[in-house]
Structures are given as C-alpha cells and as structure tokens.
Design a protein around this motif. Structure first.
Motif, PDB file in Angstrom:
ATOM      1  N   GLU A  50       0.813  -1.223   0.000  1.00  0.00           N
ATOM      2  CA  GLU A  50       0.000   0.000   0.000  1.00  0.00           C
ATOM      3  C   GLU A  50       0.848   1.275   0.000  1.00  0.00           C
ATOM      4  OE1 GLU A  50      -0.766   0.317   4.835  1.00  0.00           O
ATOM      5  OE2 GLU A  50      -2.408  -0.231   3.492  1.00  0.00           O
ATOM      6  N   GLU A  51       2.140   1.155   0.325  1.00  0.00           N
ATOM      7  CA  GLU A  51       2.996   2.340   0.346  1.00  0.00           C
ATOM      8  C   GLU A  51       3.168   2.958  -1.045  1.00  0.00           C
ATOM      9  OE1 GLU A  51       5.828   2.931   3.978  1.00  0.00           O
ATOM     10  OE2 GLU A  51       6.688   1.487   2.556  1.00  0.00           O
ATOM     11  N   ILE A  52       2.928   2.177  -2.091  1.00  0.00           N
ATOM     12  CA  ILE A  52       3.060   2.698  -3.450  1.00  0.00           C
ATOM     13  C   ILE A  52       2.136   3.897  -3.652  1.00  0.00           C
ATOM     14  CG2 ILE A  52       1.347   1.061  -4.336  1.00  0.00           C
ATOM     15  CD1 ILE A  52       4.343   2.571  -6.250  1.00  0.00           C
ATOM     16  N   ALA A  53       1.009   3.922  -2.927  1.00  0.00           N
ATOM     17  CA  ALA A  53       0.042   5.017  -3.063  1.00  0.00           C
ATOM     18  C   ALA A  53       0.636   6.361  -2.654  1.00  0.00           C
ATOM     19  CB  ALA A  53      -1.204   4.724  -2.235  1.00  0.00           C
ATOM     20  N   CYS A  54       1.707   6.340  -1.832  1.00  0.00           N
ATOM     21  CA  CYS A  54       2.329   7.594  -1.385  1.00  0.00           C
ATOM     22  C   CYS A  54       3.021   8.336  -2.525  1.00  0.00           C
ATOM     23  CB  CYS A  54       3.340   7.304  -0.277  1.00  0.00           C
ATOM     24  SG  CYS A  54       2.608   6.597   1.222  1.00  0.00           S
ATOM     25  N   LEU A  55       3.260   7.654  -3.644  1.00  0.00           N
ATOM     26  CA  LEU A  55       3.929   8.294  -4.777  1.00  0.00           C
ATOM     27  C   LEU A  55       2.957   8.977  -5.738  1.00  0.00           C
ATOM     28  CD1 LEU A  55       6.685   5.688  -5.780  1.00  0.00           C
ATOM     29  CD2 LEU A  55       7.005   7.892  -4.647  1.00  0.00           C
ATOM     30  N   VAL A  56       1.672   8.790  -5.502  1.00  0.00           N
ATOM     31  CA  VAL A  56       0.676   9.329  -6.439  1.00  0.00           C
ATOM     32  C   VAL A  56       0.719  10.857  -6.519  1.00  0.00           C
ATOM     33  CG1 VAL A  56      -1.812   9.559  -6.877  1.00  0.00           C
ATOM     34  CG2 VAL A  56      -0.828   7.329  -6.307  1.00  0.00           C
ATOM     35  N   THR A  57       1.076  11.520  -5.424  1.00  0.00           N
ATOM     36  CA  THR A  57       1.170  12.980  -5.445  1.00  0.00           C
ATOM     37  C   THR A  57       2.248  13.434  -6.427  1.00  0.00           C
ATOM     38  OG1 THR A  57       0.479  13.140  -3.141  1.00  0.00           O
ATOM     39  CG2 THR A  57       1.577  15.044  -4.079  1.00  0.00           C
ATOM     40  N   ALA A  58       3.387  12.744  -6.417  1.00  0.00           N
ATOM     41  CA  ALA A  58       4.491  13.103  -7.317  1.00  0.00           C
ATOM     42  C   ALA A  58       4.284  12.545  -8.716  1.00  0.00           C
ATOM     43  CB  ALA A  58       5.817  12.590  -6.745  1.00  0.00           C
ATOM     44  N   ILE A  59       3.531  11.426  -8.814  1.00  0.00           N
ATOM     45  CA  ILE A  59       3.299  10.766 -10.108  1.00  0.00           C
ATOM     46  C   ILE A  59       1.791  10.520 -10.245  1.00  0.00           C
ATOM     47  CG2 ILE A  59       4.016   8.834 -11.585  1.00  0.00           C
ATOM     48  CD1 ILE A  59       6.305   8.309  -9.635  1.00  0.00           C
ATOM     49  N   PRO A  60       1.013  11.525 -10.611  1.00  0.00           N
ATOM     50  CA  PRO A  60      -0.448  11.398 -10.632  1.00  0.00           C
ATOM     51  C   PRO A  60      -0.980  10.238 -11.477  1.00  0.00           C
ATOM     52  CG  PRO A  60       0.187  13.701 -10.837  1.00  0.00           C
ATOM     53  CD  PRO A  60       1.453  12.905 -10.941  1.00  0.00           C
ATOM     54  N   ASN A  61      -0.367   9.986 -12.646  1.00  0.00           N
ATOM     55  CA  ASN A  61      -0.857   8.916 -13.525  1.00  0.00           C
ATOM     56  C   ASN A  61      -0.605   7.523 -12.974  1.00  0.00           C
ATOM     57  OD1 ASN A  61      -2.149  10.101 -15.861  1.00  0.00           O
ATOM     58  ND2 ASN A  61      -0.157  10.960 -16.387  1.00  0.00           N
ATOM     59  N   LEU A  62       0.154   7.442 -11.886  1.00  0.00           N
ATOM     60  CA  LEU A  62       0.361   6.150 -11.230  1.00  0.00           C
ATOM     61  C   LEU A  62      -0.962   5.587 -10.737  1.00  0.00           C
ATOM     62  CD1 LEU A  62       2.147   3.924 -10.026  1.00  0.00           C
ATOM     63  CD2 LEU A  62       2.610   5.442  -8.085  1.00  0.00           C
TER      64      LEU A  62
END
Length: 218
Positions: A50-62
């Motif tokens: 679930e930590e992958i979700a923390c990158l969505v701010t920097a990588i919106p299309n993730l």
C-alpha cells in the motif's frame, strides 16, 4: 524506454522534473498494451504494498496503473507523524523501489533524460545519488541517466557537480560531453534536414538562427 523531464527555475515543487518523467511513463503504460499495464500494476502492488500510493502525489498517472483498489488509500500527506526530513527520506526510498520494480517489467532499459539541470533542486540531487548508489536497476544496467545543463551557470559548489562528485567517489563512471557552438554550415545542415529542404533554400533562415543563438546547440 525513453523518459524525459525538465527542471524549471520557477518550479517550487521538489522532484517535479523526475516525477513528471515517470508520470509520462505511467501515462504511456496505461495507454499501451493492457497486459503490460497489468504486469506493472501487479509488480508494484506485490513489491511495494500500500505504500506505493504515497507516490501518487508526485506521479499522478500512477493512480491509473494501480486502478480502483480498496486496499490503496491515495493519501498525499503520507504518515502524519513523519517529520519533513523523514518524509523526504521515505519518498526517496519509495522512488528507488518504484524504479527498481518497473525496470524489471521491461526487456528494454529505462533511459532518463533530465534537461536544464542548472536548476536542479536539492531533493532531486539527493534522489539521483540514491538511485545511482543504491538502486539495483542502475547497478544491473536497467537504468541510464542523461543530463544536460548550461555550463556557464554551473559553479564548483552547484548541486549537479556535487552529485557527480559523490557518485564518482564510489567508482560510478560518468562522462561529460561539452557541446561547442555550431558553425553556420552545421546549423544550416540541421535546418535543411529538419525542414526537408535544400541547403541553399534554408541558408537565410540558418543565418538568422545562428545570429540570434550564437550557434548554441541548446
């Protein structure tokens, strides 16, 4: 797989150039073959949880790669108890994990080109060092970097020189290519090829460009 990002003097958000490069990657994956998108999505979820979700701010299309999943809470704030320093360290760690995972999903290596590095921010400098010194994707030749800058704006203490110095001290090979000004003839050949016109036709335009740019290849 070619990825590109550009540093902006007026951009205040840390990691913007690197984040935008991988945001384009995510957009490319979701717009392409569905099996590749599913492969990347599964690999990220299995390896990062679930930590992958923390990158969505920097990588919106993730978010588009991860899809609708109740197990993932796209909370840009991350862990509330983290200090600013801890948050940056955690973000760099997750970025490194992310790059390692996606690089293993493709047969082709990832090539990251970063432009205007004379404006690189401190957070991006730290991430690049961490990617090159600890990332398995870089060590196993699944990730390559190309960076460009205006050398007349780079001092000995500039963050980019500090990055190169740090990685070189650990035996990582770097190559510097100094681009000299283009001659009128070389610039005319470039314009002629780009416009698919005879050199004699493009010469006046090339002369104007050479006068305005002083032959700068950038």
């Amino acid at each position: 797989i070619f990825l590109s990002g550009r540093f902006d003097k007026l951009e205040s958000q840390p990691l913007h150039a690197i984040g935008s490069a991988f945001d384009k990657y995510c957009a490319w994956v979701t717009a392409g073959d569905q099996s590749t998108a599913e492969k990347v999505s599964t690999a990220l979820k299995e390896n990062m949880g679930e930590e992958i979700a923390c990158l969505v701010t920097a990588i919106p299309n993730l978010a588009n790669i991860l899809g609708d999943d109740d197990d993932f809470n796209f909370n840009p704030s991350g862990k509330s108890e983290d200090t600013a320093v801890d948050s940056q360290k955690r973000l760099r760690y997750l970025f490194c994990q992310f790059v390692d995972v996606i690089s293993r999903c493709h047969e082709e290596p990832l090539i990251l080109f970063l432009d205007d590095c004379q404006w690189i921010d401190a957070a991006s400098s730290a991430l690049l060092v961490q990617l090159m010194m600890t990332g398995s994707s870089f060590k196993h030749h699944r990730l390559f970097f190309f960076m460009s800058c205006r050398d007349d704006e780079i001092s000995a203490t500039h963050p980019l020189n500090l990055v190169l110095s740090q990685v070189s001290s650990f035996g990582i090979k770097t190559t510097k290519i100094h681009l000299t000004p283009l001659t009128k003839g070389a610039l005319n050949k470039l314009v002629s090829t780009a416009l698919s016109l005879l050199p004699r036709i493009t010469r006046p335009l090339a002369d104007i460009l050479h006068h305005k740019t002083k032959g700068s290849p950038l």
